[in-house]
Design a protein around this motif. Sequence first.
Motif, PDB file in Angstrom:
ATOM      1  N   LEU A 456      -4.158  17.716  36.138  1.00 37.63           N
ATOM      2  CA  LEU A 456      -3.591  19.090  36.909  1.00 37.63           C
ATOM      3  C   LEU A 456      -2.239  18.769  37.493  1.00 37.63           C
ATOM      4  O   LEU A 456      -1.398  19.689  37.471  1.00 37.63           O
ATOM      5  N   ASP A 457      -2.363  17.531  38.508  1.00 37.95           N
ATOM      6  CA  ASP A 457      -0.943  17.253  39.175  1.00 37.95           C
ATOM      7  C   ASP A 457       0.115  17.066  37.945  1.00 37.95           C
ATOM      8  O   ASP A 457       1.206  17.744  38.374  1.00 37.95           O
ATOM      9  N   GLN A 483      -4.266  18.378  45.107  1.00 38.98           N
ATOM     10  CA  GLN A 483      -2.985  18.094  44.315  1.00 38.98           C
ATOM     11  C   GLN A 483      -1.866  17.968  45.013  1.00 38.98           C
ATOM     12  O   GLN A 483      -1.457  18.847  45.856  1.00 38.98           O
ATOM     13  N   ALA A 484      -1.222  16.701  45.026  1.00 37.02           N
ATOM     14  CA  ALA A 484       0.162  16.345  46.014  1.00 37.02           C
ATOM     15  C   ALA A 484       1.048  17.544  45.519  1.00 37.02           C
ATOM     16  O   ALA A 484       1.687  17.919  46.382  1.00 37.02           O
ATOM     17  N   ASN A 488       2.956  19.913  48.216  1.00 34.01           N
ATOM     18  CA  ASN A 488       4.472  19.773  48.799  1.00 34.01           C
ATOM     19  C   ASN A 488       5.176  20.986  48.159  1.00 34.01           C
ATOM     20  O   ASN A 488       6.158  21.163  48.781  1.00 34.01           O
ATOM     21  N   ALA A 489       4.826  21.595  47.037  1.00 36.81           N
ATOM     22  CA  ALA A 489       5.862  22.731  46.549  1.00 36.81           C
ATOM     23  C   ALA A 489       5.500  23.931  46.775  1.00 36.81           C
ATOM     24  O   ALA A 489       6.238  24.827  46.180  1.00 36.81           O
ATOM     25  N   TYR A 490       4.150  24.590  47.134  1.00 38.50           N
ATOM     26  CA  TYR A 490       3.845  25.707  46.984  1.00 38.50           C
ATOM     27  C   TYR A 490       3.574  26.239  48.392  1.00 38.50           C
ATOM     28  O   TYR A 490       2.824  25.537  49.334  1.00 38.50           O
ATOM     29  N   VAL A 491       3.709  27.536  48.522  1.00 37.70           N
ATOM     30  CA  VAL A 491       3.375  28.306  50.127  1.00 37.70           C
ATOM     31  C   VAL A 491       2.688  29.506  49.599  1.00 37.70           C
ATOM     32  O   VAL A 491       2.930  30.016  48.757  1.00 37.70           O
ATOM     33  N   PRO A 492       1.832  30.006  50.640  1.00 41.54           N
ATOM     34  CA  PRO A 492       1.219  31.203  50.412  1.00 41.54           C
ATOM     35  C   PRO A 492       2.131  32.442  50.810  1.00 41.54           C
ATOM     36  O   PRO A 492       2.866  32.494  51.821  1.00 41.54           O
ATOM     37  N   ARG A 503       6.221  28.841  44.541  1.00 43.39           N
ATOM     38  CA  ARG A 503       6.948  27.409  44.478  1.00 43.39           C
ATOM     39  C   ARG A 503       7.943  27.952  45.649  1.00 43.39           C
ATOM     40  O   ARG A 503       8.753  28.826  45.546  1.00 43.39           O
ATOM     41  N   HIS A 504       8.203  26.892  46.668  1.00 43.79           N
ATOM     42  CA  HIS A 504       8.930  27.248  47.844  1.00 43.79           C
ATOM     43  C   HIS A 504      10.322  27.430  47.713  1.00 43.79           C
ATOM     44  O   HIS A 504      11.148  28.109  48.320  1.00 43.79           O
ATOM     45  N   ASP A 505      11.032  26.682  46.458  1.00 46.00           N
ATOM     46  CA  ASP A 505      12.450  27.091  46.402  1.00 46.00           C
ATOM     47  C   ASP A 505      12.835  28.431  45.785  1.00 46.00           C
ATOM     48  O   ASP A 505      13.975  28.684  45.958  1.00 46.00           O
ATOM     49  N   LEU A 506      11.795  29.235  45.316  1.00 46.05           N
ATOM     50  CA  LEU A 506      11.949  30.510  45.152  1.00 46.05           C
ATOM     51  C   LEU A 506      12.000  31.493  46.168  1.00 46.05           C
ATOM     52  O   LEU A 506      12.671  32.482  46.069  1.00 46.05           O
ATOM     53  N   LEU A 507      11.646  30.988  47.554  1.00 45.00           N
ATOM     54  CA  LEU A 507      11.971  31.897  48.732  1.00 45.00           C
ATOM     55  C   LEU A 507      13.307  32.113  48.835  1.00 45.00           C
ATOM     56  O   LEU A 507      13.681  33.221  49.384  1.00 45.00           O
ATOM     57  N   ALA A 508      14.115  31.127  48.463  1.00 42.96           N
ATOM     58  CA  ALA A 508      15.619  31.311  48.945  1.00 42.96           C
ATOM     59  C   ALA A 508      16.209  32.583  48.149  1.00 42.96           C
ATOM     60  O   ALA A 508      17.215  33.364  48.353  1.00 42.96           O
TER      61      ALA A 508
END
Length: 563
Positions: A456-457, A483-484, A488-492, A503-508
């Motif tokens: 999965l990771d 999963q690492a 590291n990459a996802y926010v609720p 995915r946190h980079d989409l928040l921008a």
Amino acid sequence: MARTWRIIFAICCLLLLTGAVASIVLTGGYAWDDGAITLSFARSLASHGEFALTAVSERVEGTSSLAFTFIMAAVFAVRDMGFDAHIMAGQLMSLAMLLATMFLLNLGLKRNAIGPEVRWLALVLFALNPMHLAEILNGMEMTLFGLGLTAFILAYSRRSRWAHLLIVMLLLTRFEAVFYLSVGLGGVVLVNREERRWAARLLCGLVLSFALITAARLVYFGDIMPNTIWAKMHSPYSPDIRMSEAIYYRFLGLKDFANAVSVFLVALAGLAILGARLGLLRDIKVWVILSFAIFALISGKNWGYDGRMFVGLLPVMVLAVTDHARRVLGGSPGYLVSACLVFTLAVSPVLRIGMWAENIKTIQTGAYHQAYVGSEKAAEWNIEFWPDEYGVTPVTFRDTGRRVDALRVILRLDTISFMAPDMGGLGLCCAPTHIRVLDLALLLNPQLAHQGYGALDDQLATERPDLIESHAPWTHVSGLFSQATFKNAYVPIIFENTLFWMRHDLLAGLRGNSDVIVRQLEPGYDLTNLRYFNPPVSANKIEFDYLRGYGVENILVLDRSGT
């Protein structure tokens, strides 16, 4: 007298058909999501020529039946319907296959010199088995499998060349048909001299057909078995348990078999005792019945409503009981054969009376077979009863799909990649060229189906899904939160009362976006109001605990502008 019987039979058929159609209409999209998965594949195949859940998803044999998918694809090629019509088309097709099976069953009973009045009564009682209605409400392929098995048995008895074509149909309907037919034909080759050459020819045809289908599967899908078979080798489909528990789990499969066809087994055992000299094991029908029992023991308890794997065996059981009753009781008064058949068929639905209650609850509330809480429990727990907010139903995941597509528009993405379990309703509801699906429940995911959740990771890092949604039990069995890459990459985020992991980079891309308002979750917000969390709260404990540890202040809420 014959005219009176015809009128009675016609009235019974009309009532049964009316009841079945009414049940379909009342259930709608609130049955299982599994049936909608097959319909989604059929829709993609008909509209885009791609065997995938959506046109931009991975090509994979993720349906439980190639044949049923092809049939529904042919229907959808004539007309691409709306969501509700797609669901109903699958349910009506499942009903049509049962009616066709009853037509063939009538021919089989007629060959055994069963009079018309008894045949008609037998067909009505056969239709009343509640397993048939359960399969129809879910719009799935087991009634097609029953049709194929019945046609094969009749063709076999007449030494018809159509039997070879029916073998291909059965192999395309259910993968495990190769086991049932191998045991059935192999048993006849071993013990029946009169039919040995005919059975051996069909057995050779079976081997050749299976080899050709496997070769075609390898060329098109890059695999030698359906993805669903690989998936069933991993948890939670095959529990990771101790040897003693595994043995018990296997015997649960045999128990399901015995419960589903117990009265037929008792009838055959009684006939065997009365006419042991006739040898039941010379009959291919008996070998096919044994093959189902053996497979149930090997595979263990199956997911789904009790007895689902044996729906296709029911008409074969009817023919077996009739045939051996004719042989054993043929010299007795004629009514004994008819009495044996009618009594067996009458007792069968009575013994399954509990399933009738389940069917009624499915019609009333939806998804009962997936342990969905009913309205009485909702009142008892003092919670609001929203059928569309919880339950493994196409309607539930259609609504999820709509939210995902709305987020795609907000994020200004042409295609959004989305990882989640239970995808049938999503595949049917939304634009098939804009959502790429990654199945967290393994069935539609080649990498995870082969390697299990240990991969999965790696998949999260490679595929980098834009959004993830997970609910019980999949969050736990997948180990998603450990999963690492996930950590590291996802926010609720919460969007339209649904928890997603973005995915946190989409928040921008949301900053300065006029289509959405981004705000923090209010302190003290009751998480039990979220979709998939209510009811039952206890099933989602791992999600609750993780979110609490994450911190409410770190959860973002997205609202569409103007709402």
